[in-house]
Design an enzyme around this catalytic site. Structure first.
Site, PDB file in Angstrom:
ATOM      1  N   HIS A 120      13.153  -1.977  -2.641  1.00 39.47           N
ATOM      2  CA  HIS A 120      12.510  -2.163  -3.940  1.00 39.47           C
ATOM      3  C   HIS A 120      13.421  -3.015  -4.833  1.00 39.47           C
ATOM      4  CE1 HIS A 120       9.790  -1.228  -7.195  1.00 39.47           C
ATOM      5  NE2 HIS A 120      10.849  -1.059  -7.964  1.00 39.47           N
TER       6      HIS A 120
ATOM      7  N   ARG B  75       0.848  -1.199   0.000  1.00 42.42           N
ATOM      8  CA  ARG B  75       0.000   0.000   0.000  1.00 42.42           C
ATOM      9  C   ARG B  75       0.876   1.240   0.000  1.00 42.42           C
ATOM     10  NH1 ARG B  75      -5.295  -0.714   1.978  1.00 42.42           N
ATOM     11  NH2 ARG B  75      -5.313   1.431   2.726  1.00 42.42           N
TER      12      ARG B  75
HETATM   13  C1  GRF Z   1      10.928  -7.707  -2.149  1.00 43.38           C
HETATM   14  O1  GRF Z   1      11.466  -8.107  -3.371  1.00 43.38           O
HETATM   15  C2  GRF Z   1      10.962  -6.212  -2.016  1.00 43.38           C
HETATM   16  O2  GRF Z   1      11.979  -5.620  -2.758  1.00 43.38           O
HETATM   17  C3  GRF Z   1       9.629  -5.783  -2.548  1.00 43.38           C
HETATM   18  O3  GRF Z   1       8.733  -6.794  -2.200  1.00 43.38           O
HETATM   19  C4  GRF Z   1       9.440  -8.014  -2.027  1.00 43.38           C
HETATM   20  C5  GRF Z   1       9.069  -8.535  -0.675  1.00 43.38           C
HETATM   21  O4  GRF Z   1       9.552  -9.825  -0.452  1.00 43.38           O
HETATM   22  N1  GRF Z   1       9.260  -4.490  -2.022  1.00 43.38           N
HETATM   23  P1  GRF Z   1       9.411 -10.508   0.980  1.00 43.38           P
HETATM   24  O5  GRF Z   1       7.937 -10.469   1.367  1.00 43.38           O
HETATM   25  O6  GRF Z   1      10.254  -9.722   1.942  1.00 43.38           O
HETATM   26  O7  GRF Z   1       9.901 -11.906   0.800  1.00 43.38           O
END
Ligand code: GRF
Length: 201
Positions: A108, A90
């Site tokens: 990210h 969100r």
């Molecule tokens: C990660 O790749 C992060 O960069 C992105 O969402 C993903 C989350 O992965 N924002 P997790 O839930 O921590 O395994």
């Protein structure tokens, strides 16, 4: 320093952060994990580690600002100093961002400013870049636009699928995010405009 992690999904970054807290790589405490998805595995991971795990249902707070207020109340009650977004799906409202100005981080799966928003890995593959990576940044009012704290490149192979590339990026994320958090806790991050300088000595 008490921290809150907001996560919507699998929670592997949450796990890396919890592990770093346990092994001394992060000298803070994850006081609460909050999710907008009831079945998020991140909540289970939190419970398994004895961390308070809260599901805040977006359907009970239809307006974005009402939802964010509910989260803010939890954060204030627990005297949270740093908010960590780890796969939280969100966008935070401007007033939330203002209340925790320069105290919200996100990770990210691309080298920002390339491929912001949803499906960063898929976007990078479709574009055909030869190098992608991941970015830890402070959160501002935009979508993945805040000052960059740390970045690391990950090569893209010809055989890569979204899954295989994301898996390699994840591995780097699990190292990068705890390091960025610890730099913050040690007061080693300094903002000069939108440049974030890290004093790593
Ligand atoms: C990660 O790749 C992060 O960069 C992105 O969402 C993903 C989350 O992965 N924002 P997790 O839930 O921590 O395994």
């Amino acid at each position: 320093m008490d921290m809150a992690v907001l996560a919507s999904g699998y929670g592997s970054n949450l796990q890396a952060i919890v592990n770093a807290v346990q092994n001394g790589g992060i000298s803070g405490r994850v006081a609460v994990v909050i999710s907008d998805r009831k079945g998020a595995y991140a909540l289970q991971r939190a419970r398994d580690s004895g961390i308070e795990a809260l599901f805040i249902d977006p359907r009970e707070h239809e307006r974005r600002d009402a939802y964010d207020k509910a989260i803010l109340e939890i954060l204030h009650n627990r005297r949270i100093h740093l908010v960590i977004l780890a796969g939280f799906m969100r966008l935070l409202t401007a007033s939330f961002v203002q209340e925790f100005k320069s105290r919200i981080m996100n990770i990210h799966p691309s080298l920002l400013p390339a491929f912001p928003g949803l499906d960063g890995v898929k976007q990078a593959l479709a574009y055909g870049v030869k190098v992608s990576g991941c970015t830890v940044h402070f959160v501002d009012e935009g979508l993945d636009t805040g000052p960059i704290i740390l970045q690391e490149a990950v090569p893209v192979c010809d055989k890569d699928t979204e899954e295989s590339l994301h898996a390699r990026i994840h591995k780097v994320e699990h190292r990068l995010y705890p390091r960025a958090i610890q730099l913050f806790i040690e007061g080693k991050l300094h903002l000069e405009g939108r440049r974030c300088l890290a004093d790593e000595n």
